[in-house]
Scaffold this motif. Structure first.
Motif, mmCIF file in Angstrom:
data_model
loop_
_atom_site.group_PDB
_atom_site.id
_atom_site.type_symbol
_atom_site.label_atom_id
_atom_site.label_comp_id
_atom_site.label_asym_id
_atom_site.label_seq_id
_atom_site.Cartn_x
_atom_site.Cartn_y
_atom_site.Cartn_z
ATOM 1 N N ASP A 178 -5.678 -0.563 -4.625
ATOM 2 C CA ASP A 178 -5.118 -1.115 -3.391
ATOM 3 C C ASP A 178 -6.079 -2.149 -2.812
ATOM 4 O O ASP A 178 -7.045 -1.804 -2.152
ATOM 5 C CB ASP A 178 -4.851 0.001 -2.376
ATOM 6 C CG ASP A 178 -4.047 -0.504 -1.187
ATOM 7 O OD1 ASP A 178 -3.712 -1.713 -1.165
ATOM 8 O OD2 ASP A 178 -3.746 0.300 -0.288
ATOM 9 N N GLU A 179 -5.811 -3.401 -3.089
ATOM 10 C CA GLU A 179 -6.660 -4.507 -2.648
ATOM 11 C C GLU A 179 -8.142 -4.204 -2.847
ATOM 12 O O GLU A 179 -8.912 -4.167 -1.901
ATOM 13 C CB GLU A 179 -6.385 -4.833 -1.179
ATOM 14 C CG GLU A 179 -4.894 -5.082 -0.943
ATOM 15 C CD GLU A 179 -4.638 -5.983 0.266
ATOM 16 O OE1 GLU A 179 -5.516 -6.791 0.593
ATOM 17 O OE2 GLU A 179 -3.556 -5.867 0.843
ATOM 18 N N SER A 201 0.842 -1.204 0.000
ATOM 19 C CA SER A 201 0.000 0.000 0.000
ATOM 20 C C SER A 201 0.872 1.248 0.000
ATOM 21 O O SER A 201 0.637 2.187 -0.756
ATOM 22 C CB SER A 201 -0.893 0.031 1.236
ATOM 23 O OG SER A 201 -1.729 -1.086 1.251
HETATM 24 MG MG LIG Z 1 -2.266 -2.550 2.197
#
Ligand SMILES: [Mg+2]
Ligand SMILES: Nc1ncnc2c1ncn2[C@@H]1O[C@H](COP(=O)(O)OP(=O)(O)OP(=O)(O)O)[C@@H](O)[C@H]1O
Lengths: 296, 248
Positions: free
Chosen positions: B167-168, B47
């Motif tokens: 991000d995910e 991240s």
């Molecule tokens: Mg992360």
């Protein structure tokens, strides 16, 4: 059954609690009646609410109602500057830079850590001796044209009391502003940082982010507690009686002394405050419900 | 791949949170239209790395160059850079006080200076692309997670960015919704969008990615085309990670 709605039915525990409460009230009434030997006389009260004016040939508000109206005026008039203080200092509390944070923190801590009564005594001294002459309120009132004076009286009440009312408003606003500052700060800080990140990610400037993302959400969260604080403001306005602002509590004290009907006067005054505050909280509840409906 | 222009260049980037080094000398080049998947264990700095690209985090050493502009402390055109970089978060981060349509229109009207009518047309077009045109008038709170994530993707796309960072994007969703979002991301990849995706969806990595990067303890351990990455990783840590993640 409608979901989310409690059925209005009393269980036996409720009944027991109610019985106990009623018994307690009855006991107090009995004590007052028999032990205190207080002779109730409510007959003077109506006269101090409204009296017949022979000259004008109409009913005019007497001391208590005049005080009541002044209290409402004080509350409404100080609401605006108090909310303004709250908004400005509240935003400053969340600023990135040190100086604004320091200033607003000082303001809040000073006021929150001094009893309201003491604050008002000290502050009143400065207001009445420094700020009022500076504002030139008395000259303004004295020099006003009749038409001007009438509009002033509409807002601030009787001309002779205008400087008095304005001092009260400033005191109350300063004092309540500190509490509103904390509410506004909490409201702003309750908006998660992820909202800021999302806003920045689509290229919003700091100002746009603030104006379009943070503020609209913060305002929604802040309105209910601010409404509650406003009701507190109405009640707290009674301490202004100690610096001779001619609001409900001050005139109640005068009435109580001159009539010697202490209990009757204060019970009436309690009723007036209650009606005002209860009316306000009902109104705010309704507004809040309507806002919630509009959102979904 | 080498024939395409480089869009993002990350050179020797390091970053610390206090004493803790999150990124260690990270190097990565992303070409136009390239699709990179980043995976790695929790806390490895995935991240942080992609947040450095649109400067939600600042790096302390090395260089990040986006479309010829270096992101540094004195980057004056930060907002300009950010509007060209789309970002999709794990938790969607839609603006709850605005409708889905308004979420999508905010950037185009306020940042790109489009008229409301133009922004609206564009927003509806992209809501169509992510297959939720019927949700336009609703508030985010009334949508399922999958719909919210697709709305968030549409919001980013409305800025017509040159690269999309994810991000995910599916980690907060359950399986049915994961598929909805991955389908949209597949479409996006087919349309030629440059993408950097942090995800543990190895199926997506296999079919969509040009390269898969594996991160561990703040560095990119290896970055290979998916075929090689899955069949023949060179580093022991990658093998271990893959055996863990592919076993369930
Ligand atoms: Mg992360
Ligand atoms: N603002 C911060 N302050 C201090 N430490 C941080 C901060 N943000 C992240 N970290 C730490 O940096 C490390 C890397 O975090 P990062 O979020 O980049 O990892 P990640 O690879 O995305 O992990 P995950 O898979 O759990 O999302 C973690 O150990 C985390 O605790």
């Amino acid at each position: 059954m409608i979901p989310g709605r409690n059925r209005a039915r009393l269980g036996w525990i409720d009944a027991a609690v109610l019985t106990a409460a009623l018994a307690a009230v009855a006991y107090v009434v009995y004590r007052v009646d028999s032990v205190l030997e207080y002779r109730w006389d409510w007959s003077v009260i109506p006269h101090f609410l409204y009296r017949w004016d022979d000259e004008a040939q109409r009913w005019i508000p007497n001391l208590l109602m005049r005080g009541f109206f002044t209290t409402i005026r004080l509350a409404l008039l100080s609401l605006i500057p108090a909310a303004l203080f709250g908004a400005v200092f509240g935003v400053m509390r969340t600023a990135g830079r040190l100086l604004p944070r320091l200033l607003s923190r000082t303001y809040v801590e000073l006021i929150r850590n001094i009893p309201p009564l003491v604050f008002i005594f000290i502050f009143y001294f400065f207001i009445s001796s420094q700020i009022m002459p500076l504002l030139g309120v008395e000259d303004l009132v004295r020099g006003a044209s009749p038409a001007r004076l009438r509009s002033l009286e509409l807002v601030f009440g009787p001309a002779s009391l205008i400087p008095n009312v304005i001092s009260g408003v400033i005191c109350l606003a300063m004092f309540q502003g500190a509490y509103m500052t904390e509410i506004v700060r909490a409201g702003i800080q309750s908006i998660p940082g992820t909202q800021t990140e999302a806003g920045l990610s689509i290229g919003l400037s700091r100002w746009q982010l603030w104006r379009r993302v943070i503020l609209p959400q913060a305002i929604r969260r802040v309105i209910p507690p601010l409404a509650g604080q406003f009701i507190t403001l109405v009640k707290d306005s009674s301490i202004l009686s100690l610096i001779s602002i001619q609001e409900l509590s001050f005139l109640a004290m005068e009435t109580a002394v001159s009539t010697t009907r202490v209990f009757e006067v204060w019970i009436t005054v309690a009723g007036l405050y209650f009606c005002l505050c209860y009316f306000l909280s009902l109104a705010f509840d309704r507004l809040e419900k309507r806002a919630a409906m509009a959102r979904t | 791949m080498t024939s395409r222009a480089t869009l993002i260049q990350i050179e020797g980037v390091s970053k610390w949170f206090g004493d803790f080094q999150v990124l260690r000398n990270v190097n990565l080049q992303v070409a136009e239209r390239e699709r990179i998947v980043i995976c790695g264990p929790s806390g490895s700095g995935k991240s942080t790395l992609i947040r450095c690209i649109n400067r939600l985090e600042e790096h302390q050493e090395g260089r990040i160059v986006f479309a010829g502009r270096e992101l540094g402390p004195d980057a004056t055109d930060l907002a300009q850079v950010r509007r060209e970089i789309g970002m999709v978060f794990q938790e969607f981060n839609l603006f709850p006080h605005l409708t889905v349509l308004e979420n999508c229109m905010l950037g185009p009207t306020r940042v790109l200076g489009m008229t409301a009518a133009e922004a609206r047309d564009r927003a509806l077009e992209f809501l169509n692309r992510v297959r939720i045109p019927e949700q336009a008038g609703k508030h985010p709170g009334q949508l399922s997670g999958g719909q919210q994530q697709r709305a968030a993707i549409a919001r980013s796309l409305c800025m017509q960015p040159r690269v999309m960072l994810f991000d995910e994007p599916t980690s907060a969703l359950d399986p049915v919704m994961i598929k909805e979002v991955l389908d949209v991301m597949n479409d996006l990849a087919e349309s030629g969008m440059t993408m950097i995706v942090v995800t543990h969806e190895m199926g997506f990595a296999r079919t969509v990615a040009d390269r898969v990067a594996f991160m561990d303890e703040g560095s990119i351990v290896e970055c290979l085309p998916p075929k090689q990455f899955f069949s023949n990783p060179s580093d022991e840590r990658t093998k271990l990670f893959l055996s863990q993640i592919l076993s369930h």
